[in-house]
Write an enzyme that holds these catalytic residues in place. Structure first.
Site, PDB file in Angstrom:
ATOM      1  N   LYS A 110      36.315  37.018  42.139  1.00  0.00           N
ATOM      2  CA  LYS A 110      36.926  38.600  41.897  1.00  0.00           C
ATOM      3  C   LYS A 110      38.176  38.434  40.997  1.00  0.00           C
ATOM      4  O   LYS A 110      38.756  39.248  40.387  1.00  0.00           O
ATOM      5  CB  LYS A 110      37.363  39.065  43.177  1.00  0.00           C
ATOM      6  CG  LYS A 110      35.915  39.473  44.014  1.00  0.00           C
ATOM      7  CD  LYS A 110      36.234  40.307  45.165  1.00  0.00           C
ATOM      8  CE  LYS A 110      34.983  40.996  45.916  1.00  0.00           C
ATOM      9  NZ  LYS A 110      33.870  39.881  46.258  1.00  0.00           N
TER      10      LYS A 110
HETATM   11  C1  LIG Z   1      32.663  40.094  46.341  1.00  0.00           C
HETATM   12  C2  LIG Z   1      31.907  38.652  46.655  1.00  0.00           C
HETATM   13  C3  LIG Z   1      30.719  38.779  46.306  1.00  0.00           C
HETATM   14  C4  LIG Z   1      29.614  39.874  46.101  1.00  0.00           C
HETATM   15  O1  LIG Z   1      30.006  40.395  44.783  1.00  0.00           O
HETATM   16  P1  LIG Z   1      29.367  42.002  44.434  1.00  0.00           P
HETATM   17  O2  LIG Z   1      30.048  42.331  43.282  1.00  0.00           O
HETATM   18  O3  LIG Z   1      30.054  42.761  45.484  1.00  0.00           O
HETATM   19  O4  LIG Z   1      27.874  41.954  44.667  1.00  0.00           O
HETATM   20  C5  LIG Z   1      29.811  37.428  46.418  1.00  0.00           C
HETATM   21  N1  LIG Z   1      30.434  36.246  46.550  1.00  0.00           N
HETATM   22  C6  LIG Z   1      31.754  36.236  46.812  1.00  0.00           C
HETATM   23  C7  LIG Z   1      32.652  35.171  47.238  1.00  0.00           C
HETATM   24  C8  LIG Z   1      32.617  37.508  46.956  1.00  0.00           C
HETATM   25  O5  LIG Z   1      33.892  37.635  47.165  1.00  0.00           O
END
Ligand SMILES: *Cc1c(COP(=O)(O)O)cnc(C)c1O
Length: 463
Positions: A110
């Protein structure tokens, strides 16, 4: 480039407007009015670029109302906070490629979008002489990545609510040890649902929202999705160069459909090259049922060892739905209304066939996830976090002669308990997690009461 809503209810707007709007005003999601396809010649030129240079080129196609030099600065500043010189290195481990997206300040993918979005917010707010108070609730990853995206930024304060004692110790420390005065961590005496309910209620008080210029950084923000397109193209280049092939597949651990939707855009932007995307889910398998059977129907949320994927309603799904329904906003509107009334959508054989041209999908149980972490470690010496392990396990199910690139969405040290359960020891801590316990903490404990949170925000907001 102009932007529209999936539900057709807004006048086309330029990129900068999309950033501050978040959700479209008609309740839909924002999309570009066309997806540019780049020529073979451009792709050839892009191959030689560094990550930040490539990010600038890709973002320029979409953010064409920001002067080039400014955009370049925003991108460079965003990725200067990463600890790896390649930003998102791609490494081969056994039969699979791992795209490491966890070298940002909070060790989760993120950061890639939120480091950029934080800079972009600051840039736009200064330009407009506006202030913003970001309000959000978190059960883990998103909160710390959002805080690190805007810490120390001008014209922005951020308030993050989390359930006291119910987020992992590392994630709590990542949030509460940030020293910047524009960051406010609120430990709420309640559950994550309480936190979300409080945030929603405050946003619904339109006078309060306006008076304190409340903003959000949730995963439906168009700029967030856009920033994630870059690493698919980046990894594609690295792997085709190394393997001397023309096509790859990606496997993506999926929750809100944001990350994999970025992959879908990348696939369309580069034309041929990304053969298909593997949509990997944990036991919360609504999206797997959608891809495999055209059955998009709500179930109960199950708590798993990959908590960032414990999602039933995928907030970015509507973006893909728009393309699936032939870019007809009236059909999207109808489908979303039907879904909110019945909790289900069903798709025709023809539509399922269309989905299957872009996606493959598998749901991976917790048992399989732990077994994957263990066997991968045994074979390669590499430690997967539980989210990444879901993607790797699904990736192996669809491995053919093409290279498979699995997205590593978090550093294993963020999930030491699951890793220990799988391999008998905790993963090594990277520098940024060392010594967190000793740092001073800044956190305000509040009861799970809307009025108390509002009072705190009012006292500490920028106006
Ligand atoms: C947010 C997240 C996901 C999922 O991603 P999306 O964009 O919501 O599909 C997968 N792995 C981790 C570690 C995350 O923080």
């Amino acid at each position: 480039m102009r932007y529209i809503s999936t539900r057709g209810g807004i006048n086309p707007i330029p990129f900068k407007e999309t950033v501050l709007m978040g959700l479209a005003e008609d309740g839909g999601l924002i999309l570009p009015d066309n997806i540019p396809q780049v020529s073979a010649n451009t792709l050839y030129l892009w191959r030689g670029l560094s990550y930040s240079e490539l990010a600038f080129e890709v973002l320029s196609l979409f953010a064409d109302d920001i002067p080039g030099d400014d955009l370049k600065n925003l991108v460079e500043k965003a990725y200067s906070s990463f600890s790896h010189p390649e930003i998102c290195p791609v490494v081969k481990k056994g039969d699979i490629w791992i795209l490491e997206l966890f070298h940002g300040p909070t060790l989760a993918f993120k950061d890639i979008a939120l480091q950029f979005l934080g800079n972009l917010f600051e840039y736009l707010l200064i330009e407009r002489k506006q202030k913003m108070n970001i309000l959000g609730a978190t059960s883990g990853d998103t909160g710390s990545a959002a805080i690190y995206g805007v810490r120390g930024r001008q014209n922005i304060n951020i308030f993050i609510l989390f359930p006291k004692g119910r987020v992992s110790p590392i994630q709590e420390l990542q949030m509460t040890t940030v020293p910047d005065q524009n960051v406010f961590c609120l430990a709420i005496e309640g559950t994550f649902d309480d936190c979300q309910y409080i945030v929603k209620s405050i946003f619904n008080d339109l006078d309060f929202k306006k008076k304190y210029s409340l903003g959000a950084v949730n995963s439906i923000n168009w700029a967030r999705v856009l920033a994630q397109v870059v690493y698919y193209i980046w990894a594609y280049f690295r792997v085709i160069e190394s393997e001397k092939v023309k096509e790859v597949r990606f496997s993506v651990p999926t929750g809100n459909f944001g990350d994999i939707f970025a992959g879908y855009l990348a696939k369309r932007i580069i034309g041929k090259g990304i053969e298909r995307l593997v949509l990997a889910t944990n036991e919360n398998d609504i999206l797997t049922r959608f891809v495999n059977k055209g059955d998009y129907s709500l179930g109960q949320v199950t708590s798993t060892i990959s908590p960032s994927m414990d999602i039933q309603i995928a907030s970015n799904f509507e973006r893909y739905l728009y393309y699936l329904l032939n870019e007809e906003p009236s059909r999207v509107r109808e489908a979303m209304e039907h879904f909110s009334q019945t909790g289900k959508l069903a798709f025709s054989a023809e539509e399922i066939a269309k989905v299957k041209k872009d996606f493959l999908s598998a749901s991976i149980s917790q048992k399989e996830t732990l077994a994957m972490i263990a066997s991968f470690y045994e074979k390669t010496g590499y430690v997967l976090d539980p989210h990444t392990a879901v993607g790797v396990a699904a990736g192996f199910k669809f491995k053919d002669e093409r290279p498979m690139i699995a997205l590593a969405t978090a550093h294993p040290a963020k999930f030491p308990e699951a890793v220990k359960q799988a391999i008998g020891r905790e993963p090594e801590k990277p520098e940024s997690l060392k010594g967190l316990e000793e740092k001073p903490k800044r956190v305000k404990v509040l009861p799970a009461k809307i009025e108390k949170v509002k009072e705190f925000v009012a006292q500490n907001a920028l106006i």
